[in-house]
Write a protein that holds these residues in place. Structure first.
Motif, PDB file in Angstrom:
ATOM      1  N   LYS A  90      17.814   4.072  -6.627  1.00  0.00           N
ATOM      2  CA  LYS A  90      18.011   3.231  -7.804  1.00  0.00           C
ATOM      3  C   LYS A  90      16.795   3.186  -8.724  1.00  0.00           C
ATOM      4  N   PHE A  91      15.577   3.179  -8.149  1.00  0.00           N
ATOM      5  CA  PHE A  91      14.390   2.970  -8.972  1.00  0.00           C
ATOM      6  C   PHE A  91      13.394   4.130  -8.914  1.00  0.00           C
ATOM      7  N   GLY A  92      13.368   4.867  -7.834  1.00  0.00           N
ATOM      8  CA  GLY A  92      12.361   5.899  -7.655  1.00  0.00           C
ATOM      9  C   GLY A  92      11.225   5.407  -6.781  1.00  0.00           C
ATOM     10  N   GLU A  93      10.227   6.264  -6.583  1.00  0.00           N
ATOM     11  CA  GLU A  93       9.108   5.947  -5.703  1.00  0.00           C
ATOM     12  C   GLU A  93       7.804   6.271  -6.412  1.00  0.00           C
ATOM     13  N   PHE A  94       6.826   5.382  -6.299  1.00  0.00           N
ATOM     14  CA  PHE A  94       5.526   5.602  -6.920  1.00  0.00           C
ATOM     15  C   PHE A  94       4.740   6.679  -6.178  1.00  0.00           C
ATOM     16  N   ASP A  95       3.991   7.457  -6.939  1.00  0.00           N
ATOM     17  CA  ASP A  95       2.987   8.372  -6.406  1.00  0.00           C
ATOM     18  C   ASP A  95       1.636   7.718  -6.674  1.00  0.00           C
ATOM     19  N   ARG A  96       1.009   7.192  -5.642  1.00  0.00           N
ATOM     20  CA  ARG A  96      -0.207   6.414  -5.822  1.00  0.00           C
ATOM     21  C   ARG A  96      -1.407   7.265  -6.231  1.00  0.00           C
ATOM     22  N   SER A  97      -1.260   8.576  -6.195  1.00  0.00           N
ATOM     23  CA  SER A  97      -2.364   9.454  -6.605  1.00  0.00           C
ATOM     24  C   SER A  97      -2.227   9.918  -8.050  1.00  0.00           C
ATOM     25  N   LYS A 157      14.728  -0.701   7.382  1.00  0.00           N
ATOM     26  CA  LYS A 157      13.723  -0.197   6.447  1.00  0.00           C
ATOM     27  C   LYS A 157      14.124   1.175   5.908  1.00  0.00           C
ATOM     28  N   TRP A 158      14.629   2.030   6.773  1.00  0.00           N
ATOM     29  CA  TRP A 158      15.051   3.368   6.359  1.00  0.00           C
ATOM     30  C   TRP A 158      16.191   3.280   5.348  1.00  0.00           C
ATOM     31  N   GLY A 159      17.190   2.441   5.621  1.00  0.00           N
ATOM     32  CA  GLY A 159      18.343   2.322   4.729  1.00  0.00           C
ATOM     33  C   GLY A 159      17.977   1.747   3.375  1.00  0.00           C
ATOM     34  N   LEU A 160      17.187   0.658   3.380  1.00  0.00           N
ATOM     35  CA  LEU A 160      16.788   0.060   2.105  1.00  0.00           C
ATOM     36  C   LEU A 160      15.829   0.961   1.348  1.00  0.00           C
ATOM     37  N   GLY A 161      15.011   1.697   2.076  1.00  0.00           N
ATOM     38  CA  GLY A 161      14.117   2.629   1.416  1.00  0.00           C
ATOM     39  C   GLY A 161      14.873   3.697   0.641  1.00  0.00           C
ATOM     40  N   HIS A 162      15.931   4.238   1.241  1.00  0.00           N
ATOM     41  CA  HIS A 162      16.740   5.236   0.536  1.00  0.00           C
ATOM     42  C   HIS A 162      17.421   4.631  -0.683  1.00  0.00           C
ATOM     43  N   TYR A 163      17.888   3.388  -0.558  1.00  0.00           N
ATOM     44  CA  TYR A 163      18.532   2.721  -1.693  1.00  0.00           C
ATOM     45  C   TYR A 163      17.542   2.529  -2.848  1.00  0.00           C
ATOM     46  N   LEU A 164      16.331   2.060  -2.548  1.00  0.00           N
ATOM     47  CA  LEU A 164      15.345   1.810  -3.598  1.00  0.00           C
ATOM     48  C   LEU A 164      14.907   3.114  -4.263  1.00  0.00           C
ATOM     49  N   GLY A 199       0.774  -1.223   0.000  1.00  0.00           N
ATOM     50  CA  GLY A 199       0.000   0.000   0.000  1.00  0.00           C
ATOM     51  C   GLY A 199       0.810   1.281   0.000  1.00  0.00           C
ATOM     52  N   GLN A 200       2.128   1.188  -0.149  1.00  0.00           N
ATOM     53  CA  GLN A 200       2.994   2.368  -0.094  1.00  0.00           C
ATOM     54  C   GLN A 200       3.592   2.669  -1.483  1.00  0.00           C
ATOM     55  N   GLY A 201       4.617   3.544  -1.508  1.00  0.00           N
ATOM     56  CA  GLY A 201       5.227   3.945  -2.770  1.00  0.00           C
ATOM     57  C   GLY A 201       6.479   3.175  -3.124  1.00  0.00           C
ATOM     58  N   ILE A 202       7.085   2.518  -2.126  1.00  0.00           N
ATOM     59  CA  ILE A 202       8.237   1.651  -2.343  1.00  0.00           C
ATOM     60  C   ILE A 202       8.040   0.399  -1.487  1.00  0.00           C
ATOM     61  N   PRO A 203       8.690  -0.709  -1.825  1.00  0.00           N
ATOM     62  CA  PRO A 203       8.547  -1.920  -1.015  1.00  0.00           C
ATOM     63  C   PRO A 203       8.954  -1.675   0.434  1.00  0.00           C
ATOM     64  N   GLN A 204       8.170  -2.247   1.334  1.00  0.00           N
ATOM     65  CA  GLN A 204       8.391  -2.035   2.763  1.00  0.00           C
ATOM     66  C   GLN A 204       9.310  -3.121   3.336  1.00  0.00           C
ATOM     67  N   ILE A 205      10.492  -3.226   2.770  1.00  0.00           N
ATOM     68  CA  ILE A 205      11.461  -4.238   3.192  1.00  0.00           C
ATOM     69  C   ILE A 205      12.011  -3.874   4.568  1.00  0.00           C
ATOM     70  N   GLY A 206      12.030  -4.853   5.448  1.00  0.00           N
ATOM     71  CA  GLY A 206      12.536  -4.603   6.794  1.00  0.00           C
ATOM     72  C   GLY A 206      11.620  -3.763   7.636  1.00  0.00           C
ATOM     73  N   ARG A 207      10.307  -3.851   7.382  1.00  0.00           N
ATOM     74  CA  ARG A 207       9.365  -2.956   8.069  1.00  0.00           C
ATOM     75  C   ARG A 207       9.341  -3.165   9.576  1.00  0.00           C
ATOM     76  N   LYS A 208       9.785  -4.329  10.061  1.00  0.00           N
ATOM     77  CA  LYS A 208       9.820  -4.563  11.510  1.00  0.00           C
ATOM     78  C   LYS A 208      11.119  -4.076  12.146  1.00  0.00           C
TER      79      LYS A 208
END
Length: 448
Positions: free
Chosen positions: A120-127, A110-117, A96-105
C-alpha cells in the motif's frame, strides 16, 4: 508580500497562468506587535495523525478520517483566530527499519502486515535521499493519508501552527535494552524535515537552531505571547541532558521574562504536569511491580504494576527534570497571567501546579492543560498502550481542575485583556460501540 497591513482582511486567489483555480478565500492578518486587541480565540489539539481507521486483531488504533474531520469541523465552527496542532501529525514508527514493525513479537503477524504496508505505501531505503528517490513516493503516500486527506483546505482561513513531537520523526520515544530511538538519527531527522516541508509550514519568530522546526513564537499583539517547543527533535542524553536544546531553552526563558504581553504561555509538545510512565518525560515515574529495580515500559507491551517511583526508569535523564524546573521557575516568576498548553498524552485534562520539587507555587499556581487528542482509539489510550491513565507525577502537587479523561477532544482558549477561559470539548471515541461521530458531546469551562 511586504505591503500587507496588520489586522486587515485580504482575499487570496490561486492561478494557473491566467486561469483561476477554485474560489478566492479570506485571510486575516494578525494585529500589529504593539496593538492590544480585545480578544483572541485559539484552538488547540494533539495527535491528529494515524491511518484511516487503522486496526488489526479486533483493535482499532486510530479513528477513521470521517470521525476526525467532524471533530475538526466542530472546532472550526467556533471561528478560532488561530490553531495549534501539538505533535504527532503522523504515526509511522519504524524502529530503525524501512517499514513499521507492527506485530514484531508475533512473526507471522509481522510478516503479513509487512507485506500489506509494502504493497500500500512502499518501504523506505534508509541509505537513500528522501527527495527525488522512491523514498519521496513512500513519504507522500503517508502524508497524503494522514495529513492532506484530513485537513484538505478546511483551515485555509485559519493560521495553523504545527509543533513536532516524537512520532513526527518516524519513531515512538522508546528506550529498551535493544533499541533507543532518540536522539533522532540522521534518517529520522531527514524524514521529519521532508514531511514537514511538504505538508506544513515552519514555525515563526523562533531561534535559528532547528531551522524553524524546533521552536517558534505565536504573538497576537500585546494580548498573547506563546512559545512553541518541540520536545523530541533536539533531545539529548548524558551530562546536561535536555528535551529542548540549550540555546532554545535560553531563548524561551529570556522571552518569557521580556515579553510585554498580557497573557503568556509555554506550549511544549510534551506536557509539564502529567506522566504516563513513558521514557521521554520530564519525570522519573514508571509503571512497575513490587520488587522491580529498573523498568522499560514498552509501548503496547504487557505492562503490569502501578505508576510511581518504585523502580528506576531505564535510561531516564535527570537533566530533563532540571530543565523542567528552570522552565517552570521562569514561568512562575513572570508577572501577569501565564499558563501551559501541551499535547502528546492522549487525554483531556487541566490542573493547577502548586508544588514542583522544591519550587513552591502555592501563592501563584500555574495552570497546565492537556488539550485533547483527535485520533485515539481502542489501542492508543494511555490505559491501553501503557497500562495506566495519565496522572500527576510524584514530585508534583497539583489541584485538579478537569480530571484526566481518555476522550478525543479539543480546547478553545478565549483570551481577553482581563481573562483566559479554556473550553474543553469532549468528542468521545473511547468506546466504538457507542458509534460517536466526532461531534461535541460535553463541554467544561475553566479559568486559567
Amino acid at each position: 508580500m511586504s505591503d500587507l497591513q496588520a489586522a486587515t482582511e485580504y482575499s487570496l486567489q490561486v492561478y494557473d497562468g491566467a486561469n483561476e483555480i477554485g474560489e478566492a478565500w479570506p485571510l486575516q492578518t494578525f494585529p500589529a506587535p504593539d496593538a492590544l486587541p480585545d480578544q483572541f480565540k485559539l484552538l488547540s489539539y494533539t495527535c491528529a495523525g494515524g491511518g484511516d481507521g487503522f486496526g488489526f486483531m479486533g483493535r482499532q488504533y486510530f479513528k477513521p478520517l470521517e470521525f476526525k474531520r467532524r471533530l475538526l469541523a466542530s472546532a472550526l465552527a467556533e471561528e478560532p483566530d488561530a490553531a495549534l496542532a501539538i505533535g504527532d501529525h503522523i504515526y509511522w514508527d519504524l524502529r530503525g527499519q524501512g517499514i513499521p514493525q507492527i506485530g514484531r513479537k508475533k512473526p507471522l503477524l509481522k510478516w503479513g502486515l509487512g507485506h500489506y504496508l509494502r504493497w500500500k505505501f512502499g518501504e523506505f531505503d534508509r541509505s537513500a535521499e528522501m527527495i527525488g528517490t522512491d523514498n519521496e513516493v513512500v513519504l507522500k503516500a503517508i502524508g497524503q493519508e494522514q495529513i492532506a486527506s484530513l485537513y484538505g483546505t478546511d483551515f485555509k482561513s485559519v493560521p495553523l501552527f504545527f509543533i513536532g513531537d516524537d512520532h513526527d520523526y518516524f519513531e515512538n520515544d522508546d528506550a529498551e535494552r535493544d533499541l533507543v530511538t532518540f536522539p533522532a538519527d540522521a534518517f529520522s531527522k531527514l524524514a521529519a524535515k521532508a514531511m514537514a516541508d511538504l505538508y506544513y509550514p515552519a514555525l515563526l519568530d523562533g531561534p535559528a537552531e532547528g531551522g524553524g522546526r524546533l521552536a517558534g513564537r505565536l504573538r497576537y499583539g500585546r494580548l498573547f505571547d506563546g512559545i512553541l517547543l518541540d520536545c523530541a527533535g533536539g533531545l539529548t542524553l548524558g551530562g546536561e541532558a535536555r528535551l529542548v536544546p540549550a540555546a532554545i531553552e535560553e531563548w524561551a526563558i529570556e522571552t518569557c521574562g521580556e515579553s510585554s504581553a498580557s497573557h503568556f504561555a509555554f506550549i511544549p509538545s510534551h506536557p509539564l504536569g502529567y506522566t504516563a510512565g513513558k521514557w521521554r518525560e520530564w519525570y522519573p515515574d514508571v509503571v512497575a511491580e513490587e520488587g522491580d529495580q529498573t523498568v522499560s515500559n514498552e509501548l503496547l507491551g504487557e505492562t503490569k504494576g502501578s505508576l510511581g517511583l518504585n523502580a528506576d526508569k531505564y535510561l531516564w535523564q535527570s537533566g530533563w527534570w532540571a530543565q523542567h524546573q528552570r522552565l517552570l521557575a521562569a514561568l512562575a516568576a513572570r508577572g501577569g497571567s501565564r499558563f501551559m498548553v501541551s499535547g502528546d498524552i492522549h487525554a483531556l485534562a487541566a490542573e493547577r501546579i502548586t508544588q514542583s520539587g522544591d519550587l513552591d507555587l502555592s501563592d501563584r499556581p500555574v495552570t497546565s492543560l492537556l488539550s485533547g487528542p483527535v485520533s485515539s482509539s481502542d489501542g492508543t489510550w494511555p490505559s491501553a498502550a501503557r497500562g495506566v491513565q495519565a496522572a500527576v507525577p510524584a514530585w508534583l502537587k497539583a489541584e485538579t481542575l478537569v480530571p484526566v479523561t481518555e476522550v478525543n477532544s479539543y480546547t478553545i482558549i478565549e483570551i481577553t485583556k482581563d481573562s483566559v477561559s479554556m473550553h474543553l470539548r469532549d468528542c468521545g471515541g473511547y468506546d466504538r460501540s457507542l458509534n460517536e461521530t466526532g461531534e461535541v458531546l460535553r463541554s467544561t469551562t475553566i479559568n486559567a
